[in-house]
Design a protein around this motif. Structure first.
Motif, PDB file in Angstrom:
ATOM      1  N   UNK A   1       0.608  -0.996  -0.342  1.00 16.83           N
ATOM      2  CA  UNK A   1      -0.185   0.341   0.024  1.00 16.83           C
ATOM      3  C   UNK A   1       0.585   1.050   0.069  1.00 16.83           C
ATOM      4  N   UNK A   2       2.286   1.290   0.509  1.00 11.47           N
ATOM      5  CA  UNK A   2       2.534   2.384   0.707  1.00 11.47           C
ATOM      6  C   UNK A   2       3.758   2.434  -0.736  1.00 11.47           C
ATOM      7  N   UNK A   3       3.348   2.235  -1.397  1.00  7.80           N
ATOM      8  CA  UNK A   3       4.177   1.631  -2.787  1.00  7.80           C
ATOM      9  C   UNK A   3       3.391   3.409  -3.191  1.00  7.80           C
ATOM     10  N   UNK A   4       4.206   3.925  -4.057  1.00 11.05           N
ATOM     11  CA  UNK A   4       3.081   5.018  -4.572  1.00 11.05           C
ATOM     12  C   UNK A   4       3.063   4.162  -6.148  1.00 11.05           C
ATOM     13  N   UNK A   5       1.941   4.905  -6.685  1.00 11.17           N
ATOM     14  CA  UNK A   5       1.611   4.970  -7.551  1.00 11.17           C
ATOM     15  C   UNK A   5       2.731   5.357  -8.782  1.00 11.17           C
ATOM     16  N   UNK A   6       2.958   5.231 -10.048  1.00  5.33           N
ATOM     17  CA  UNK A   6       3.004   5.495 -11.517  1.00  5.33           C
ATOM     18  C   UNK A   6       2.630   6.720 -12.003  1.00  5.33           C
ATOM     19  N   UNK A   7       3.345   7.720 -12.025  1.00  7.77           N
ATOM     20  CA  UNK A   7       3.219   8.908 -12.382  1.00  7.77           C
ATOM     21  C   UNK A   7       2.619   9.094 -13.736  1.00  7.77           C
ATOM     22  N   UNK A   8       1.481   8.996 -14.364  1.00  7.14           N
ATOM     23  CA  UNK A   8       1.728   8.689 -15.866  1.00  7.14           C
ATOM     24  C   UNK A   8       2.454   9.791 -16.505  1.00  7.14           C
ATOM     25  N   UNK A   9       3.249   9.595 -17.469  1.00 10.49           N
ATOM     26  CA  UNK A   9       3.718  10.361 -18.609  1.00 10.49           C
ATOM     27  C   UNK A   9       3.024  11.327 -19.868  1.00 10.49           C
ATOM     28  N   UNK A  10       3.405  12.468 -19.948  1.00  8.28           N
ATOM     29  CA  UNK A  10       3.566  12.990 -21.244  1.00  8.28           C
ATOM     30  C   UNK A  10       3.079  11.853 -22.588  1.00  8.28           C
ATOM     31  N   UNK A  11       2.280  12.473 -23.220  1.00 13.06           N
ATOM     32  CA  UNK A  11       2.564  11.267 -24.866  1.00 13.06           C
ATOM     33  C   UNK A  11       1.961  12.221 -25.402  1.00 13.06           C
ATOM     34  N   UNK A  12       1.850  12.835 -25.511  1.00 15.27           N
ATOM     35  CA  UNK A  12       1.708  13.187 -26.493  1.00 15.27           C
ATOM     36  C   UNK A  12       1.242  15.688 -26.271  1.00 15.27           C
ATOM     37  N   UNK A  13       2.270  16.229 -27.458  1.00 19.44           N
ATOM     38  CA  UNK A  13       2.858  17.616 -27.342  1.00 19.44           C
ATOM     39  C   UNK A  13       1.691  18.403 -28.789  1.00 19.44           C
ATOM     40  N   UNK A  14       1.537  19.352 -28.745  1.00 18.94           N
ATOM     41  CA  UNK A  14       0.617  20.284 -29.801  1.00 18.94           C
ATOM     42  C   UNK A  14       1.010  21.484 -29.416  1.00 18.94           C
ATOM     43  N   UNK A  15       1.393  22.340 -31.525  1.00 14.83           N
ATOM     44  CA  UNK A  15       2.010  22.846 -31.347  1.00 14.83           C
ATOM     45  C   UNK A  15       0.967  23.648 -32.398  1.00 14.83           C
ATOM     46  N   UNK A  16       1.271  25.226 -31.608  1.00 14.14           N
ATOM     47  CA  UNK A  16       0.066  26.233 -32.607  1.00 14.14           C
ATOM     48  C   UNK A  16       1.162  27.347 -32.953  1.00 14.14           C
ATOM     49  N   UNK A  17       0.345  28.581 -33.520  1.00  5.78           N
ATOM     50  CA  UNK A  17       0.893  29.645 -34.168  1.00  5.78           C
ATOM     51  C   UNK A  17       0.449  29.982 -35.325  1.00  5.78           C
ATOM     52  N   UNK A  18      -0.381  31.259 -35.271  1.00  2.10           N
ATOM     53  CA  UNK A  18       0.072  32.227 -36.580  1.00  2.10           C
ATOM     54  C   UNK A  18      -0.133  32.246 -37.423  1.00  2.10           C
ATOM     55  N   UNK A  19       1.610  31.920 -37.392  1.00  2.01           N
ATOM     56  CA  UNK A  19       1.912  31.232 -39.006  1.00  2.01           C
ATOM     57  C   UNK A  19       1.437  29.758 -38.823  1.00  2.01           C
ATOM     58  N   UNK A  20       0.876  28.654 -38.879  1.00  2.00           N
ATOM     59  CA  UNK A  20       0.508  28.036 -38.575  1.00  2.00           C
ATOM     60  C   UNK A  20      -0.669  27.295 -39.276  1.00  2.00           C
TER      61      UNK A  20
END
Length: 218
Positions: A30-49
Motif C-alpha cells: 500500500x505504501x508503494x506510490x503509483x507510477x505518475x502518468x507520463x506525457x504522451x502528446x504535444x501540440x504546437x499551434x501558431x499564427x503562421x501554422x
C-alpha cells in the motif's frame, strides 16, 4: 502435559510470525506510490501554422523529448520581466498532454530580440491556475520548433551572433562602452598601487620592529 504446552506455544508463535509477515507485505504494497502518468502528446499551434502540429511519444520519441525539454523545466517565479511586445516575434503555443487530457500550456518566442523567451500563462488547461512567469528560453528553441513543423528560418548556429550572424544573445545596450572599460582599468590600477603601498608600509614596520627587538636582546 509439557509437550502439549510446547506444541501450542510453537503454533501460536508461527501464527504470529505469519500474520506479521502478511501485514508487513500489505503495508509495503500500500505504501508503494503509483507510477505518475507520463506525457504522451504535444501540440504546437501558431499564427503562421495552418493547422496544429502533433508530436507523439510513440511516433517520434526523439523529437517528442526535444520539444518537451523546451518547457519541462519552466517552474518557479521566472527569470525576467515581460519583454516589449514588439521585441517578441512570432508566438508558438505548446500544450503538453497526458493521454487525451491537456495538462500544461506554454507560449514560446524563438525569435525574440536578445534570445528566445518562454511564457507560462496563469490560466492552464482543465481550469488549473498557476503564477504567470517569463523565462529565458533555450538557445535550441528555434531549431526544435522548426523540426516540429514551425515555419522558422534555418539557423546556421544554435547560438545567435555566431557563424552566420543573427541577433546577439546579450543586447548591445547591456554591454559597456570603451570609456567604461578604461575607467574600470584605471580603478583597478589605483587599487593595485594602493595595495602595494600598504604592503610596503607593513614590511617596513615589521623590519623596524625586528631591528628594535634585536638591539634590545644584545
Amino acid at each position: 502435559m509439557a509437550g502439549r504446552v510446547s506444541r501450542r506455544f510453537v503454533g501460536i508463535v508461527t501464527l504470529l510470525v505469519a500474520a506479521g509477515s502478511w501485514l508487513g507485505g500489505s503495508t509495503v504494497a500500500h505504501a508503494k506510490p503509483a507510477a505518475k502518468p507520463r506525457p504522451t502528446l504535444i501540440t504546437l499551434t501558431g499564427t503562421d501554422l495552418a493547422a496544429p502540429r502533433a508530436v507523439r511519444l510513440d511516433a517520434d520519441p526523439e523529437l517528442f523529448a526535444a520539444v518537451l525539454d523546451q518547457v519541462s523545466w519552466l517552474q518557479g517565479s521566472g527569470h525576467t520581466t515581460a519583454p516589449k511586445a514588439a521585441d517578441l516575434g512570432p508566438k508558438y503555443t505548446v500544450v503538453v498532454h497526458v493521454g487525451d487530457a491537456a495538462k500544461q500550456s506554454y507560449d514560446l518566442y524563438p525569435l525574440a530580440k536578445g534570445g528566445p523567451r518562454a511564457f507560462r500563462p496563469a490560466k492552464q488547461p482543465g481550469g488549473r491556475k498557476t503564477s504567470a512567469a517569463w523565462f529565458f528560453g533555450r538557445l535550441t528553441m528555434a531549431e526544435t520548433l522548426r523540426a516540429a513543423g514551425a515555419p522558422l528560418p534555418e539557423q546556421a548556429s544554435t547560438v545567435h551572433g555566431g557563424v552566420g550572424g543573427g541577433e546577439r544573445v546579450i543586447p548591445d545596450e547591456t554591454l559597456g562602452s570603451g570609456e567604461d572599460v578604461d575607467r574600470l582599468l584605471g580603478e583597478l590600477r589605483r587599487l593595485m598601487l594602493l595595495n602595494g603601498a600598504v604592503l610596503l608600509s607593513i614590511t617596513v614596520g615589521l623590519a623596524g620592529i625586528a631591528l628594535l627587538v634585536r638591539r634590545r636582546t644584545r
